[in-house]
Scaffold this motif. Structure first.
Motif, PDB file in Angstrom:
ATOM      1  N   ILE A 246       0.851  -1.189   0.000  1.00 50.19           N
ATOM      2  CA  ILE A 246       0.000   0.000   0.000  1.00 50.19           C
ATOM      3  C   ILE A 246       0.891   1.244   0.000  1.00 50.19           C
ATOM      4  O   ILE A 246       1.757   1.388   0.871  1.00 50.19           O
ATOM      5  N   PRO A 247       0.733   2.147  -0.951  1.00 57.46           N
ATOM      6  CA  PRO A 247       1.565   3.358  -0.962  1.00 57.46           C
ATOM      7  C   PRO A 247       1.384   4.174   0.315  1.00 57.46           C
ATOM      8  O   PRO A 247       0.318   4.152   0.948  1.00 57.46           O
ATOM      9  N   ASP A 248       2.411   4.905   0.696  1.00 58.94           N
ATOM     10  CA  ASP A 248       2.385   5.674   1.939  1.00 58.94           C
ATOM     11  C   ASP A 248       1.197   6.628   1.998  1.00 58.94           C
ATOM     12  O   ASP A 248       0.582   6.793   3.055  1.00 58.94           O
TER      13      ASP A 248
ATOM     14  N   PRO B 294       4.749  -4.074  -6.183  1.00 58.77           N
ATOM     15  CA  PRO B 294       5.517  -5.325  -6.217  1.00 58.77           C
ATOM     16  C   PRO B 294       4.601  -6.528  -6.361  1.00 58.77           C
ATOM     17  O   PRO B 294       3.413  -6.443  -6.064  1.00 58.77           O
ATOM     18  N   PRO B 295       5.170  -7.671  -6.800  1.00 56.47           N
ATOM     19  CA  PRO B 295       4.397  -8.908  -6.768  1.00 56.47           C
ATOM     20  C   PRO B 295       4.281  -9.391  -5.326  1.00 56.47           C
ATOM     21  O   PRO B 295       4.916  -8.828  -4.423  1.00 56.47           O
ATOM     22  N   LEU B 296       3.493 -10.437  -5.103  1.00 53.35           N
ATOM     23  CA  LEU B 296       3.315 -10.990  -3.762  1.00 53.35           C
ATOM     24  C   LEU B 296       3.666 -12.473  -3.812  1.00 53.35           C
ATOM     25  O   LEU B 296       3.012 -13.245  -4.511  1.00 53.35           O
TER      26      LEU B 296
ATOM     27  N   ARG C  41      -3.467 -11.624 -17.420  1.00 55.62           N
ATOM     28  CA  ARG C  41      -3.267 -10.171 -17.562  1.00 55.62           C
ATOM     29  C   ARG C  41      -2.357  -9.711 -16.435  1.00 55.62           C
ATOM     30  O   ARG C  41      -2.238 -10.376 -15.408  1.00 55.62           O
ATOM     31  N   GLU C  42      -1.738  -8.547 -16.605  1.00 56.09           N
ATOM     32  CA  GLU C  42      -0.862  -7.981 -15.575  1.00 56.09           C
ATOM     33  C   GLU C  42      -1.152  -6.506 -15.388  1.00 56.09           C
ATOM     34  O   GLU C  42      -1.600  -5.813 -16.313  1.00 56.09           O
ATOM     35  N   ILE C  43      -0.900  -6.038 -14.174  1.00 54.05           N
ATOM     36  CA  ILE C  43      -1.049  -4.624 -13.864  1.00 54.05           C
ATOM     37  C   ILE C  43       0.082  -4.231 -12.921  1.00 54.05           C
ATOM     38  O   ILE C  43       0.412  -4.955 -11.982  1.00 54.05           O
ATOM     39  N   ALA C  44       0.721  -3.110 -13.200  1.00 53.81           N
ATOM     40  CA  ALA C  44       1.936  -2.703 -12.482  1.00 53.81           C
ATOM     41  C   ALA C  44       1.587  -1.900 -11.235  1.00 53.81           C
ATOM     42  O   ALA C  44       1.631  -0.657 -11.244  1.00 53.81           O
ATOM     43  N   CYS C  45       1.207  -2.614 -10.173  1.00 55.88           N
ATOM     44  CA  CYS C  45       0.917  -1.960  -8.893  1.00 55.88           C
ATOM     45  C   CYS C  45       0.988  -3.002  -7.802  1.00 55.88           C
ATOM     46  O   CYS C  45       1.349  -4.156  -8.050  1.00 55.88           O
ATOM     47  N   GLY C  46       0.636  -2.608  -6.567  1.00 60.20           N
ATOM     48  CA  GLY C  46       0.655  -3.523  -5.444  1.00 60.20           C
ATOM     49  C   GLY C  46      -0.625  -4.339  -5.339  1.00 60.20           C
ATOM     50  O   GLY C  46      -1.481  -4.320  -6.221  1.00 60.20           O
ATOM     51  N   HIS C  47      -0.767  -5.043  -4.207  1.00 57.89           N
ATOM     52  CA  HIS C  47      -1.814  -6.053  -4.059  1.00 57.89           C
ATOM     53  C   HIS C  47      -3.223  -5.462  -4.050  1.00 57.89           C
ATOM     54  O   HIS C  47      -4.154  -6.089  -4.549  1.00 57.89           O
TER      55      HIS C  47
END
Length: 248
Positions: free
Chosen positions: A158-160, A202-204, A222-228
């Protein structure tokens, strides 16, 4: 295609299901984008989660949450539904597909856990993560629930600038949802168009086995460039991908 160059998809019905410690609230931005495009969108909170946190008991398990969703489908008389299951909710996929034959058009695991018949969520987690969850429940959750510890915000990437918003809305999660196996006949699930949407930044690690299973089974990937918490980190992109998945 719209005048601004955006793809305009035919109207679809979505049921967006949150993961552990969350609630329907986490889909708010994605829901607004999809409804603005004319789609019908449902974002239920599972028993014991979100605004239904007062219903949390040690008896709440995967079967409870499958019933939540089948009740929604029946009472709203929904058909041709594009079901989207985030994280823990992936565990519900098999029993849900079996119980809702004739109502689902597709099923998407949005960074979801993939379990086979007779498995529980902790069976597909790395063993050290599973051990940590059990210990956390023993030490801080009266032996039957996981408290919404701040460490989860780091774990989920989760971003700050989002942590306060997300952290104050997380709710305790029953350990039973992680340790109770699910049982289902595979055929209704495998008969559906299946998509796995993986996050990469990041990946998990906890999802590595689930992702590998999806790849091995030949699902749409499919892929998406972000966190969980994909729906919170990238609501526009998430809505776009769900529309594209629903319409091939």
């Amino acid at each position: 295609m719209a005048r601004d160059g955006r793809v305009v998809w035919p109207v679809a019905t979505f049921v967006l299901v949150h993961g552990a410690m969350h609630g329907g609230w986490c889909w708010a931005q994605v829901r607004r984008r999809l409804t603005a495009a004319g789609h019908e969108v449902f974002t239920p909170s599972l028993t014991g989660q979100g605004e239904r946190r007062d219903a949390l008991t040690r008896e709440v398990g995967p079967a409870t949450h499958v019933r939540d969703l089948t009740d929604l489908l029946w009472f709203e008389d929904l058909t041709d539904v594009h079901m989207v299951l985030h994280s823990y909710a992936g565990v519900l996929a098999g029993p849900l597909a079996e119980a809702a034959i004739g109502r689902l058009a597709s099923l998407t695991y949005l960074a979801g856990f993939v379990v086979e018949p007779g498995e529980c969520l902790l069976d597909v987690e790395p063993s050290r993560v599973a051990d940590r969850y059990r210990q956390l429940a023993r030490d801080q959750g009266e032996g039957w629930f996981l408290p919404p510890a701040p460490a989860f915000l780091e774990q989920w990437g989760i971003p700050d600038d989002r942590r306060a918003h997300v952290g104050e809305r997380l709710t305790a999660f029953p350990l039973r949802c992680q340790t109770e196996p699910v049982h289902y006949a595979p055929a209704p699930l495998t008969a559906l168009p299946l998509t796995y949407l993986r996050h990469t930044r990041p990946p998990l690690e906890s999802l590595d086995l689930s992702y590998a299973r999806a790849v091995r089974a030949g699902w749409d990937i499919r892929e998406i460039a972000c966190g969980h918490d994909v729906m919170l980190a990238e609501p526009d992109r998430t809505a776009e991908l769900l529309e594209a998945i629903a319409h091939g």
